[in-house]
Design a protein around this motif. Structure first.
Motif, PDB file in Angstrom:
ATOM      1  N   TYR A  18      35.226 -19.916  85.780  1.00 26.71           N
ATOM      2  CA  TYR A  18      34.116 -19.163  86.052  1.00 26.71           C
ATOM      3  C   TYR A  18      34.324 -17.613  85.044  1.00 26.71           C
ATOM      4  O   TYR A  18      33.135 -17.025  85.010  1.00 26.71           O
ATOM      5  N   PHE A  21      31.326 -18.051  82.896  1.00 25.88           N
ATOM      6  CA  PHE A  21      29.950 -18.246  83.304  1.00 25.88           C
ATOM      7  C   PHE A  21      29.045 -17.277  82.533  1.00 25.88           C
ATOM      8  O   PHE A  21      29.266 -16.143  82.658  1.00 25.88           O
ATOM      9  N   GLY A  70      27.266 -16.153  97.613  1.00 24.25           N
ATOM     10  CA  GLY A  70      27.315 -16.857  96.154  1.00 24.25           C
ATOM     11  C   GLY A  70      25.958 -16.784  95.418  1.00 24.25           C
ATOM     12  O   GLY A  70      25.678 -18.072  94.874  1.00 24.25           O
ATOM     13  N   SER A  71      25.174 -15.992  95.493  1.00 26.10           N
ATOM     14  CA  SER A  71      23.892 -15.719  94.915  1.00 26.10           C
ATOM     15  C   SER A  71      23.988 -16.180  93.420  1.00 26.10           C
ATOM     16  O   SER A  71      22.902 -16.509  93.098  1.00 26.10           O
ATOM     17  N   THR A  74      20.665 -15.584  90.695  1.00 22.93           N
ATOM     18  CA  THR A  74      19.426 -15.957  91.331  1.00 22.93           C
ATOM     19  C   THR A  74      18.850 -15.421  92.588  1.00 22.93           C
ATOM     20  O   THR A  74      19.442 -14.928  93.409  1.00 22.93           O
ATOM     21  N   ASN A  97      27.383 -11.327  87.384  1.00 26.69           N
ATOM     22  CA  ASN A  97      26.068 -12.034  88.271  1.00 26.69           C
ATOM     23  C   ASN A  97      25.426 -10.726  89.176  1.00 26.69           C
ATOM     24  O   ASN A  97      24.444 -10.531  89.500  1.00 26.69           O
ATOM     25  N   PHE A 174      24.437 -23.978  96.411  1.00 24.52           N
ATOM     26  CA  PHE A 174      25.209 -24.760  95.149  1.00 24.52           C
ATOM     27  C   PHE A 174      26.422 -23.681  94.857  1.00 24.52           C
ATOM     28  O   PHE A 174      26.920 -23.686  93.714  1.00 24.52           O
ATOM     29  N   CYS A 175      27.007 -23.071  96.058  1.00 29.31           N
ATOM     30  CA  CYS A 175      28.126 -22.449  95.625  1.00 29.31           C
ATOM     31  C   CYS A 175      29.483 -23.163  96.062  1.00 29.31           C
ATOM     32  O   CYS A 175      30.295 -23.297  95.217  1.00 29.31           O
ATOM     33  N   TYR A 214      29.017 -29.169  86.022  1.00 31.67           N
ATOM     34  CA  TYR A 214      27.725 -28.621  85.697  1.00 31.67           C
ATOM     35  C   TYR A 214      28.329 -27.539  84.627  1.00 31.67           C
ATOM     36  O   TYR A 214      29.352 -27.078  84.307  1.00 31.67           O
TER      37      TYR A 214
HETATM   38  N1  SAM Z   1      23.570 -19.511  94.173  1.00 30.07           N
HETATM   39  C1  SAM Z   1      22.907 -19.564  93.040  1.00 30.07           C
HETATM   40  C2  SAM Z   1      22.107 -20.964  92.806  1.00 30.07           C
HETATM   41  O1  SAM Z   1      21.453 -21.236  93.648  1.00 30.07           O
HETATM   42  O2  SAM Z   1      21.798 -21.280  91.407  1.00 30.07           O
HETATM   43  C3  SAM Z   1      24.349 -19.930  92.103  1.00 30.07           C
HETATM   44  C4  SAM Z   1      25.359 -21.213  92.143  1.00 30.07           C
HETATM   45  S1  SAM Z   1      26.331 -21.178  91.002  1.00 30.07           S
HETATM   46  C5  SAM Z   1      26.479 -23.121  90.732  1.00 30.07           C
HETATM   47  C6  SAM Z   1      27.810 -21.020  91.936  1.00 30.07           C
HETATM   48  C7  SAM Z   1      28.071 -19.550  92.074  1.00 30.07           C
HETATM   49  O3  SAM Z   1      29.425 -19.339  92.842  1.00 30.07           O
HETATM   50  C8  SAM Z   1      28.445 -18.643  90.668  1.00 30.07           C
HETATM   51  O4  SAM Z   1      27.554 -17.549  91.070  1.00 30.07           O
HETATM   52  C9  SAM Z   1      29.720 -17.953  90.948  1.00 30.07           C
HETATM   53  O5  SAM Z   1      29.950 -16.872  90.335  1.00 30.07           O
HETATM   54  C10 SAM Z   1      30.017 -18.113  92.410  1.00 30.07           C
HETATM   55  N2  SAM Z   1      31.571 -18.138  92.816  1.00 30.07           N
HETATM   56  C11 SAM Z   1      32.624 -18.698  91.927  1.00 30.07           C
HETATM   57  N3  SAM Z   1      33.679 -18.541  92.694  1.00 30.07           N
HETATM   58  C12 SAM Z   1      33.491 -18.104  93.708  1.00 30.07           C
HETATM   59  C13 SAM Z   1      34.114 -17.835  95.039  1.00 30.07           C
HETATM   60  N4  SAM Z   1      35.390 -18.048  95.096  1.00 30.07           N
HETATM   61  N5  SAM Z   1      33.603 -17.295  96.067  1.00 30.07           N
HETATM   62  C14 SAM Z   1      31.972 -17.242  96.075  1.00 30.07           C
HETATM   63  N6  SAM Z   1      31.432 -17.482  95.237  1.00 30.07           N
HETATM   64  C15 SAM Z   1      32.008 -17.982  93.919  1.00 30.07           C
END
Ligand code: SAM
Length: 273
Positions: A18, A21, A70-71, A74, A97, A174-175, A214
């Motif tokens: 990440y 990202f 995990g926004s 978006t 983010n 998608f988190c 992805y």
């Molecule tokens: N929710 C958005 C969407 O619908 O497109 C973003 C999804 S993106 C695929 C995954 C998100 O999870 C990223 O923004 C990332 O920063 C976050 N993330 C990464 N590691 C995480 C963790 N340990 N706990 C929570 N979120 C995390």
């Protein structure tokens, strides 16, 4: 002990991906046409917005606090819910983010134009698309916080971020599958989310089916736990949720634009007993 050490290393390895990202690239890959084509009902984004609209409007999910876990960069995932809750809390693991979200919420600026999204959700609600500015103002006024979050921590939010009883509703899109090294870690992350929710509260979980990676920037390939519908159901049940609805979207060939290998999208509506 050895198992825990292995788990910690695997989670740290995913977190390392990440670092690369890029919010701007991620938004371009996933939130522009064909994936966000509002003239097509078989485009991914309109499908997701419709699921969320129905949950909040037809099923009357409402309350005081809505939390999005995990926004990322978006906002689409809270555009329906913001009308039904007094407070909306956004969250992400990455500062980059959280800054991107802050730009739109606090400063009214953003690298990304959310107008067509706001217009589309207004139309779903039976309003004219020209009401989008009213919805934008509503969203800005109800988002009170943008917290750091780690779904692998038994307490994912900083201490005292939420009332002790928990939020009334959680959204997460998608988190979990894209930050977990394997299915057991995905299930444990769901248990951690459950600790943020009050008894009787709802979870609206959106995620990828059959996805193994992805792209989060041109050279950043993030591994994903490939899920099927049965695994989603069993992980929800193992983490104590009652599943109320599971809807599935299958990607049409033209939605495969080379930024991932996702096969479908699930929308799960569940309740904490
Ligand atoms: N929710 C958005 C969407 O619908 O497109 C973003 C999804 S993106 C695929 C995954 C998100 O999870 C990223 O923004 C990332 O920063 C976050 N993330 C990464 N590691 C995480 C963790 N340990 N706990 C929570 N979120 C995390």
């Amino acid at each position: 002990m050895e198992r825990e050490n292995r788990r910690e290393k695997a989670v740290a390895a995913v977190a390392a991906f990440y670092r690369g990202f890029d919010p701007k690239e991620y938004l371009k890959y996933n939130y522009t046409p064909p994936r966000a084509d509002f003239s097509r009902s078989d485009s991914i984004v309109p499908w997701k917005l419709n699921c969320l609209h129905k949950a909040f409007n037809e099923d009357a999910i409402k309350g005081d606090i809505l939390v999005d876990v995990g926004s990322g960069p978006t906002l689409y995932q809270v555009m329906s819910g913001c009308e039904h809750f007094n407070r909306v809390i956004l969250s992400d693991f990455l500062e980059v983010n959280r800054n991107e979200l802050n730009k739109w919420i606090k400063d009214g600026e953003s690298n990304f134009d959310w107008t067509p999204y706001l217009q589309h959700v207004c139309e779903l609600e039976g309003r004219s698309s020209s009401a989008w500015q009213v919805k934008a103002a509503r969203l800005r006024s109800v988002v009170t916080d943008i917290f750091p979050v780690n779904v692998h921590d038994p307490n994912p939010f900083p201490p005292r971020s939420l009332p002790a009883s928990g939020a009334d509703c959680l959204v997460s899109s998608f988190c979990l599958e894209s930050v977990s090294p394997d299915i057991s870690s995905f299930t444990d992350a769901l248990c951690n989310l459950s600790s943020l929710l009050r008894n009787g509260g709802h979870l609206l979980l959106i995620g990828a089916l059959g996805e193994s990676f992805y792209m989060a920037a041109p050279d950043v390939r993030i591994p994903v736990v490939p899920l099927d519908e049965a695994q989603v159901c069993s992980s929800l049940s193992a983490s104590g949720f009652d599943l109320l609805q599971l809807s599935v979207y299958r990607l049409t060939p033209d939605m495969l634009v080379g930024v991932d290998d996702v096969k479908g999208v699930f929308f799960a509506k569940a309740r904490k007993p």
